[in-house]
Design a protein around this motif. Structure first.
Motif, PDB file in Angstrom:
ATOM      1  N   VAL A  60      40.186  40.004  40.129  1.00  0.00           N
ATOM      2  CA  VAL A  60      39.151  39.950  39.102  1.00  0.00           C
ATOM      3  C   VAL A  60      39.809  39.494  37.798  1.00  0.00           C
ATOM      4  CG1 VAL A  60      37.384  41.227  37.856  1.00  0.00           C
ATOM      5  CG2 VAL A  60      37.920  41.844  40.231  1.00  0.00           C
ATOM      6  N   ASN A  61      39.404  38.336  37.320  1.00  0.00           N
ATOM      7  CA  ASN A  61      39.925  37.793  36.062  1.00  0.00           C
ATOM      8  C   ASN A  61      38.857  37.899  34.986  1.00  0.00           C
ATOM      9  OD1 ASN A  61      42.328  36.907  37.379  1.00  0.00           O
ATOM     10  ND2 ASN A  61      41.203  35.122  38.140  1.00  0.00           N
ATOM     11  N   GLN A  62      39.293  37.779  33.742  1.00  0.00           N
ATOM     12  CA  GLN A  62      38.304  37.845  32.669  1.00  0.00           C
ATOM     13  C   GLN A  62      38.402  36.635  31.756  1.00  0.00           C
ATOM     14  OE1 GLN A  62      38.685  41.418  30.413  1.00  0.00           O
ATOM     15  NE2 GLN A  62      40.712  40.974  29.647  1.00  0.00           N
ATOM     16  N   THR A  76      43.332  42.475  33.169  1.00  0.00           N
ATOM     17  CA  THR A  76      42.070  43.184  32.974  1.00  0.00           C
ATOM     18  C   THR A  76      42.378  44.608  32.511  1.00  0.00           C
ATOM     19  OG1 THR A  76      42.108  43.630  35.356  1.00  0.00           O
ATOM     20  CG2 THR A  76      40.649  41.884  34.594  1.00  0.00           C
ATOM     21  N   LEU A  80      38.640  49.193  34.304  1.00  0.00           N
ATOM     22  CA  LEU A  80      37.724  48.314  35.039  1.00  0.00           C
ATOM     23  C   LEU A  80      37.655  48.684  36.521  1.00  0.00           C
ATOM     24  CD1 LEU A  80      35.871  45.838  35.197  1.00  0.00           C
ATOM     25  CD2 LEU A  80      37.927  44.426  35.530  1.00  0.00           C
ATOM     26  N   ASN A 241      29.361  41.539  36.234  1.00  0.00           N
ATOM     27  CA  ASN A 241      29.424  41.340  34.786  1.00  0.00           C
ATOM     28  C   ASN A 241      28.640  42.391  34.020  1.00  0.00           C
ATOM     29  OD1 ASN A 241      31.122  39.091  34.025  1.00  0.00           O
ATOM     30  ND2 ASN A 241      29.746  37.815  35.244  1.00  0.00           N
ATOM     31  N   TYR A 244      30.800  44.811  32.019  1.00  0.00           N
ATOM     32  CA  TYR A 244      31.246  44.423  30.677  1.00  0.00           C
ATOM     33  C   TYR A 244      30.102  44.477  29.666  1.00  0.00           C
ATOM     34  CZ  TYR A 244      36.134  43.170  31.305  1.00  0.00           C
ATOM     35  OH  TYR A 244      37.498  43.220  31.479  1.00  0.00           O
ATOM     36  N   CYS A 260      32.744  38.797  26.696  1.00  0.00           N
ATOM     37  CA  CYS A 260      33.726  38.709  27.770  1.00  0.00           C
ATOM     38  C   CYS A 260      33.005  38.723  29.112  1.00  0.00           C
ATOM     39  CB  CYS A 260      34.713  39.870  27.674  1.00  0.00           C
ATOM     40  SG  CYS A 260      36.230  39.579  28.585  1.00  0.00           S
ATOM     41  N   GLU A 261      33.472  37.890  30.017  1.00  0.00           N
ATOM     42  CA  GLU A 261      32.873  37.810  31.348  1.00  0.00           C
ATOM     43  C   GLU A 261      33.953  37.976  32.406  1.00  0.00           C
ATOM     44  OE1 GLU A 261      30.858  34.100  31.623  1.00  0.00           O
ATOM     45  OE2 GLU A 261      29.249  34.670  30.231  1.00  0.00           O
ATOM     46  N   LEU A 262      33.524  38.312  33.612  1.00  0.00           N
ATOM     47  CA  LEU A 262      34.430  38.482  34.733  1.00  0.00           C
ATOM     48  C   LEU A 262      34.228  37.373  35.761  1.00  0.00           C
ATOM     49  CD1 LEU A 262      34.128  42.341  35.242  1.00  0.00           C
ATOM     50  CD2 LEU A 262      36.045  41.105  34.240  1.00  0.00           C
ATOM     51  N   GLU A 263      35.304  37.049  36.443  1.00  0.00           N
ATOM     52  CA  GLU A 263      35.274  36.010  37.468  1.00  0.00           C
ATOM     53  C   GLU A 263      36.223  36.435  38.581  1.00  0.00           C
ATOM     54  OE1 GLU A 263      35.178  31.438  36.754  1.00  0.00           O
ATOM     55  OE2 GLU A 263      37.280  31.980  36.949  1.00  0.00           O
TER      56      GLU A 263
END
Length: 815
Positions: A60-62, A76, A80, A241, A244, A260-263
């Motif tokens: 999980v990246n941000q 992260t 989280l 997301n 966040y 900020c978003e997660l990917e």
């Protein structure tokens, strides 16, 4: 029948020593290069694939978004993972890891280590990743605070031959940690190859990060394991997301135009994706263009070796014409003859493969040292490698032998037995010439690539980086009151061989810098810009030789903005800006920038530009110089740049620096770097890969020259009587040499014309990956062309001159 012909085949190999040797050398070199390149590519492609659940593991990246500008982070925040566990459905397992910035291990007062690759994690790490626990219970160890799992090599390093289980070591001079298990060393093709796994605890200072704050992203990563058969999109659909939105983006301290978003990123993509810095601190992403380059070189070398075989075999048709005629006369069918020639190709390729395996075995330690990797080449342990070799032998044999065998078996026996010669036809001649052109097109293209890549690698290492990196030693120290730093400063400056010292958060050119946002209209400015921040003292600019273009340098009085007695909204940070910052903010000139003020995210201070310095490299030459500001805050600095006087005893000075350091920080481990070496490390990968590329390209060119030498040898032999007649008729040595070489030089010239535009396209595309790159000078292409022609001339000259000076009586006495 094929096996009955084996003795004849080996007898012919022994009789035709030149041709057989050229076949074996060319094929052995080609297969050896392919094997080594295959091992290299296999190693890189195998990163993290050894995990049994690798296809279901995602990181999980941000993404931080400020005014539409995106910054990508593999780190992260600590909470989280727990939020995903409790708030998101459809995920099998979640685990988190954290890499501390400082890790001092004390086994006893004498045995202390500044240990690398320590990782905090939780028990679920063992459910997600394949970790072999050799002793103890790994789940229990990671469930209890202040427990450790040591790899076998780390246990050996700490305790020698003693049993490590139950031993207690001190972590960061304060915490007692118990060895609760031993695990097998992680393979080298893992981006999480830890030396120690530590269990988490509730102590934020022990872990080195906040356990509750979502804005803290210091070195941690979150991984999820999806159920079998699930799709990654389903995870996002389950409102990943939304975490966040609830816990980060809605916080009051977040800027209005920030979010900020997660990917999620597949585990298989981590090693090849530089957007998220690859595997993070331990293993950087590899530039995939190098894999394509080496794959192309390997294929090219094998093709060159096959071309040599085809060319020499077809040129050799004259010497085998009587053999084919006799075989056909006594009843040999076409398929039998083709089978015979294919068998010869298989034997040569198989023997060359065996020689290549021996060559790779012998040279592998050298390549491991050159690449700083540990390639393994154990055929018995790799059925896939054995299958690949067998398939390679078959394919190479067919590529090398099918056309020559078909061509030779077309001869009519009556013609070959009556005249003793054969005309291979225009088709064969055209193919042979086309293959020579193809060979040298590849060789010239590789030569151009070597020259330009060499220029680029040398350029990024030697270009003017805008600051002085020589004779500077960098030392890190713990964060503590500035009084200790002043004591260290006094102690170091008392050493006569030290010319100067400066405290800062980072040194130029090392890519260890902080970052923030800036804008003229405050924190809610819709046009905030990204800026690199270096916190330093007033001596920083002079120590590193930054060139002042306008305004003044920083002064000791400029530090008063950090005083607690000054209200937050009244604080004014005096800064040095680089040219890139002036351009980013849109100021007309460096002089016009002096006195300009803007808001920065660094503590929410207002900053005033008091001086502008020339651009200097903040990171590597792959990246453009960022907008950078230098300001003072000695409390935050953790790095000392120490300038040594020239022509001094370096070991003696380092010993004196260590004594001064240990006098101020007795519990710390002294560790230093030379700045020039640290900067060179940024380009170590390119230098090593370029070294490999030079070797492989050189071998490819050698194979082409061997093929050309074989062809001119056979041509000279086939035209012996013609040369004798011409000499009797008055032809000079020069005339004969020109006769034998002009066709080959013409073919090489055609190859150059084809190779130049192809190489230009490839090199130009590769150079676009660098912010600072060499110009594609036409002289490089000219030099490569002249070199190719010179190599061709040298290759064919010996045989041509030998044929030209031969006594014509010997070649004509039987006529």
């Amino acid at each position: 029948m094929l096996f009955q012909n084996l003795p004849l085949t080996f007898r012919r190999f022994a009789k035709q020593k030149l041709t057989t040797s050229l076949h074996l050398v060319g094929l052995t070199l080609g297969i050896s290069v392919c094997l080594v390149i295959g091992l290299f590519i296999r190693f890189e492609l195998s990163f993290d694939t050894y995990h049994s659940k690798a296809d279901r593991i995602y990181r999980v990246n941000q993404i931080w978004i400020d005014d539409g500008n995106k910054e990508f982070h593999y780190s992260t925040p600590y909470p989280l993972a727990d939020a995903i566990r409790t708030e998101i459905t459809g995920i099998e397992t979640v685990t988190k890891v954290h890499h501390p910035f400082k890790s001092i291990i004390e086994i006893n007062p004498i045995k202390r280590f500044n240990q690398d690759r320590i990782m905090f994690t939780d028990p679920d790490f063992l459910n997600v990743f394949d970790v072999k626990v050799l002793e103890g219970n790994g789940f229990d160890a990671l469930r209890k605070p202040y427990q450790a799992l040591l790899t076998t090599s780390t246990a050996k390093k700490f305790y020698g031959n003693e049993d490590a289980m139950g031993k207690v070591f001190k972590y960061n001079n304060k915490y007692d940690v118990t060895v609760a298990g031993i695990i097998k060393d992680f393979p080298e093709n893992s981006h999480l190859a830890a030396s120690i796994l530590l269990s988490f605890s509730d102590d934020d200072k022990y872990v080195g990060t906040s356990k509750t704050h979502y804005g803290s992203v210091s070195g941690g990563s979150t991984f999820i394991l999806l159920p079998e058969g699930s799709k990654p999109d389903q995870v996002l659909a389950n409102n990943l997301n939304g975490i966040y939105e609830r816990h980060l983006n809605s916080q009051k301290w977040m800027r209005k135009n920030s979010r900020c978003e997660l990917e999620i990123q597949p585990l298989s993509d981590i090693h090849f994706n530089s957007k998220y810095a690859g595997g993070g601190e331990w293993v950087k992403a590899i530039n995939t263009s190098w894999l394509w380059i080496f794959g192309g070189v390997g294929l090219a070398v094998l093709i060159l070796a096959c071309i040599n075989f085809v060319n020499l075999s077809t040129a050799q048709a004259l010497t085998r014409s009587k053999e084919v005629g006799v075989r056909k006369t006594i009843g040999a069918g076409k398929m039998q003859l083709i089978g015979q020639f294919i068998l010869e190709a298989v034997l040569l390729v198989t023997f060359s493969t065996l020689l290549a395996i021996i060559a790779v075995k012998i040279s592998l330690p050298y390549f491991n040292n050159l690449t700083d990797k540990r390639f393994s080449f154990d055929l018995l342990q790799s059925p896939l490698l054995i299958a690949s070799l067998l398939a390679g032998i078959l394919i190479t044999s067919l590529l090398s032998g099918i056309y020559p065998s078909w061509l030779i078996t077309r001869f009519r026996p009556v013609d070959t037995l009556k005249s003793g010669s054969v005309n291979t036809g225009m088709q064969s001649t055209f193919l042979r010439k086309s293959l020579v052109v193809t060979q040298f097109t590849i060789s010239v293209g590789l030569l151009i690539g070597v020259l330009f890549i060499g220029q680029q690698v040398n350029y990024i290492r030697s270009r003017d980086i805008g600051f002085n990196k020589n004779n500077i030693v960098t030392v890190s120290f713990p964060d503590n009151p500035s009084e200790k730093k002043q004591q260290l400063n006094t102690a170091l400056l008392s050493i006569p061989e030290i010319e100067g010292i400066s405290f800062s958060t980072s040194s130029p050119g090392t890519a260890d810098h902080w970052g923030t946002r800036m804008g003229e209209k405050g924190r809610d400015d819709p046009n905030l810009k990204s800026v690199t921040v270096i916190l330093a003292d007033e001596r920083f600019s002079n120590l590193y030789g930054l060139r002042l273009l306008a305004g003044r340098q920083l002064e000791p009085a400029d530090t008063n903005f950090v005083s607690e007695t000054i209200p937050q909204d009244k604080k004014l940070a005096k800064i040095l800006a680089n040219e890139a910052l002036v351009k980013t903010m849109g100021y007309e000139s460096v002089q016009a920038a002096i006195g300009k003020k803007f808001w920065t995210g660094m503590g929410g201070y207002t900053a005033e530009i008091v001086g502008v310095v020339a651009d200097f490299s903040v990171a590597s030459s792959r990246e453009a110089v960022n907008a950078t500001m230098i300001t003072q805050d000695i409390q935050a600095t953790g790095n000392a740049g120490i300038k040594l006087k020239t022509n001094t005893d370096v070991p003696k000075i380092l010993s004196a620096i260590e004594s001064a350091y240990k006098g101020i920080y007795p519990n710390e481990i002294f560790k230093y770097n030379f700045l020039d070496e640290k900067i060179d490390d940024l380009y170590k990968s390119e230098v090593r890969l370029y070294g490999l590329f030079k070797i492989f390209s050189g071998l490819a060119i050698l194979i082409s020259c061997l093929g050309l030498w074989g062809l001119i040898s056979l041509t000279a032999t086939q035209r012996t009587k013609e040369v004798g007649i011409r000499k009797v008729m008055g032809a000079s040595v020069g005339d004969v040499v020109g006769l034998l070489t002009k066709d080959f030089i013409l073919l090489v010239s055609i190859a150059i014309l084809i190779a130049v535009p192809l190489a230009y396209f490839g090199v130009h595309k590769w150079l676009q990956e660098f912010a600072y790159r060499v110009n594609m000078s036409p002289w490089v292409f000219i030099f490569a062309g002249v070199t190719a022609i010179a190599l061709a001339m040298i290759t064919v000259a010996y045989q041509a001159i030998k044929a030209a000076i031969a006594n014509p009586v010997k070649s004509l006495r039987t006529e």
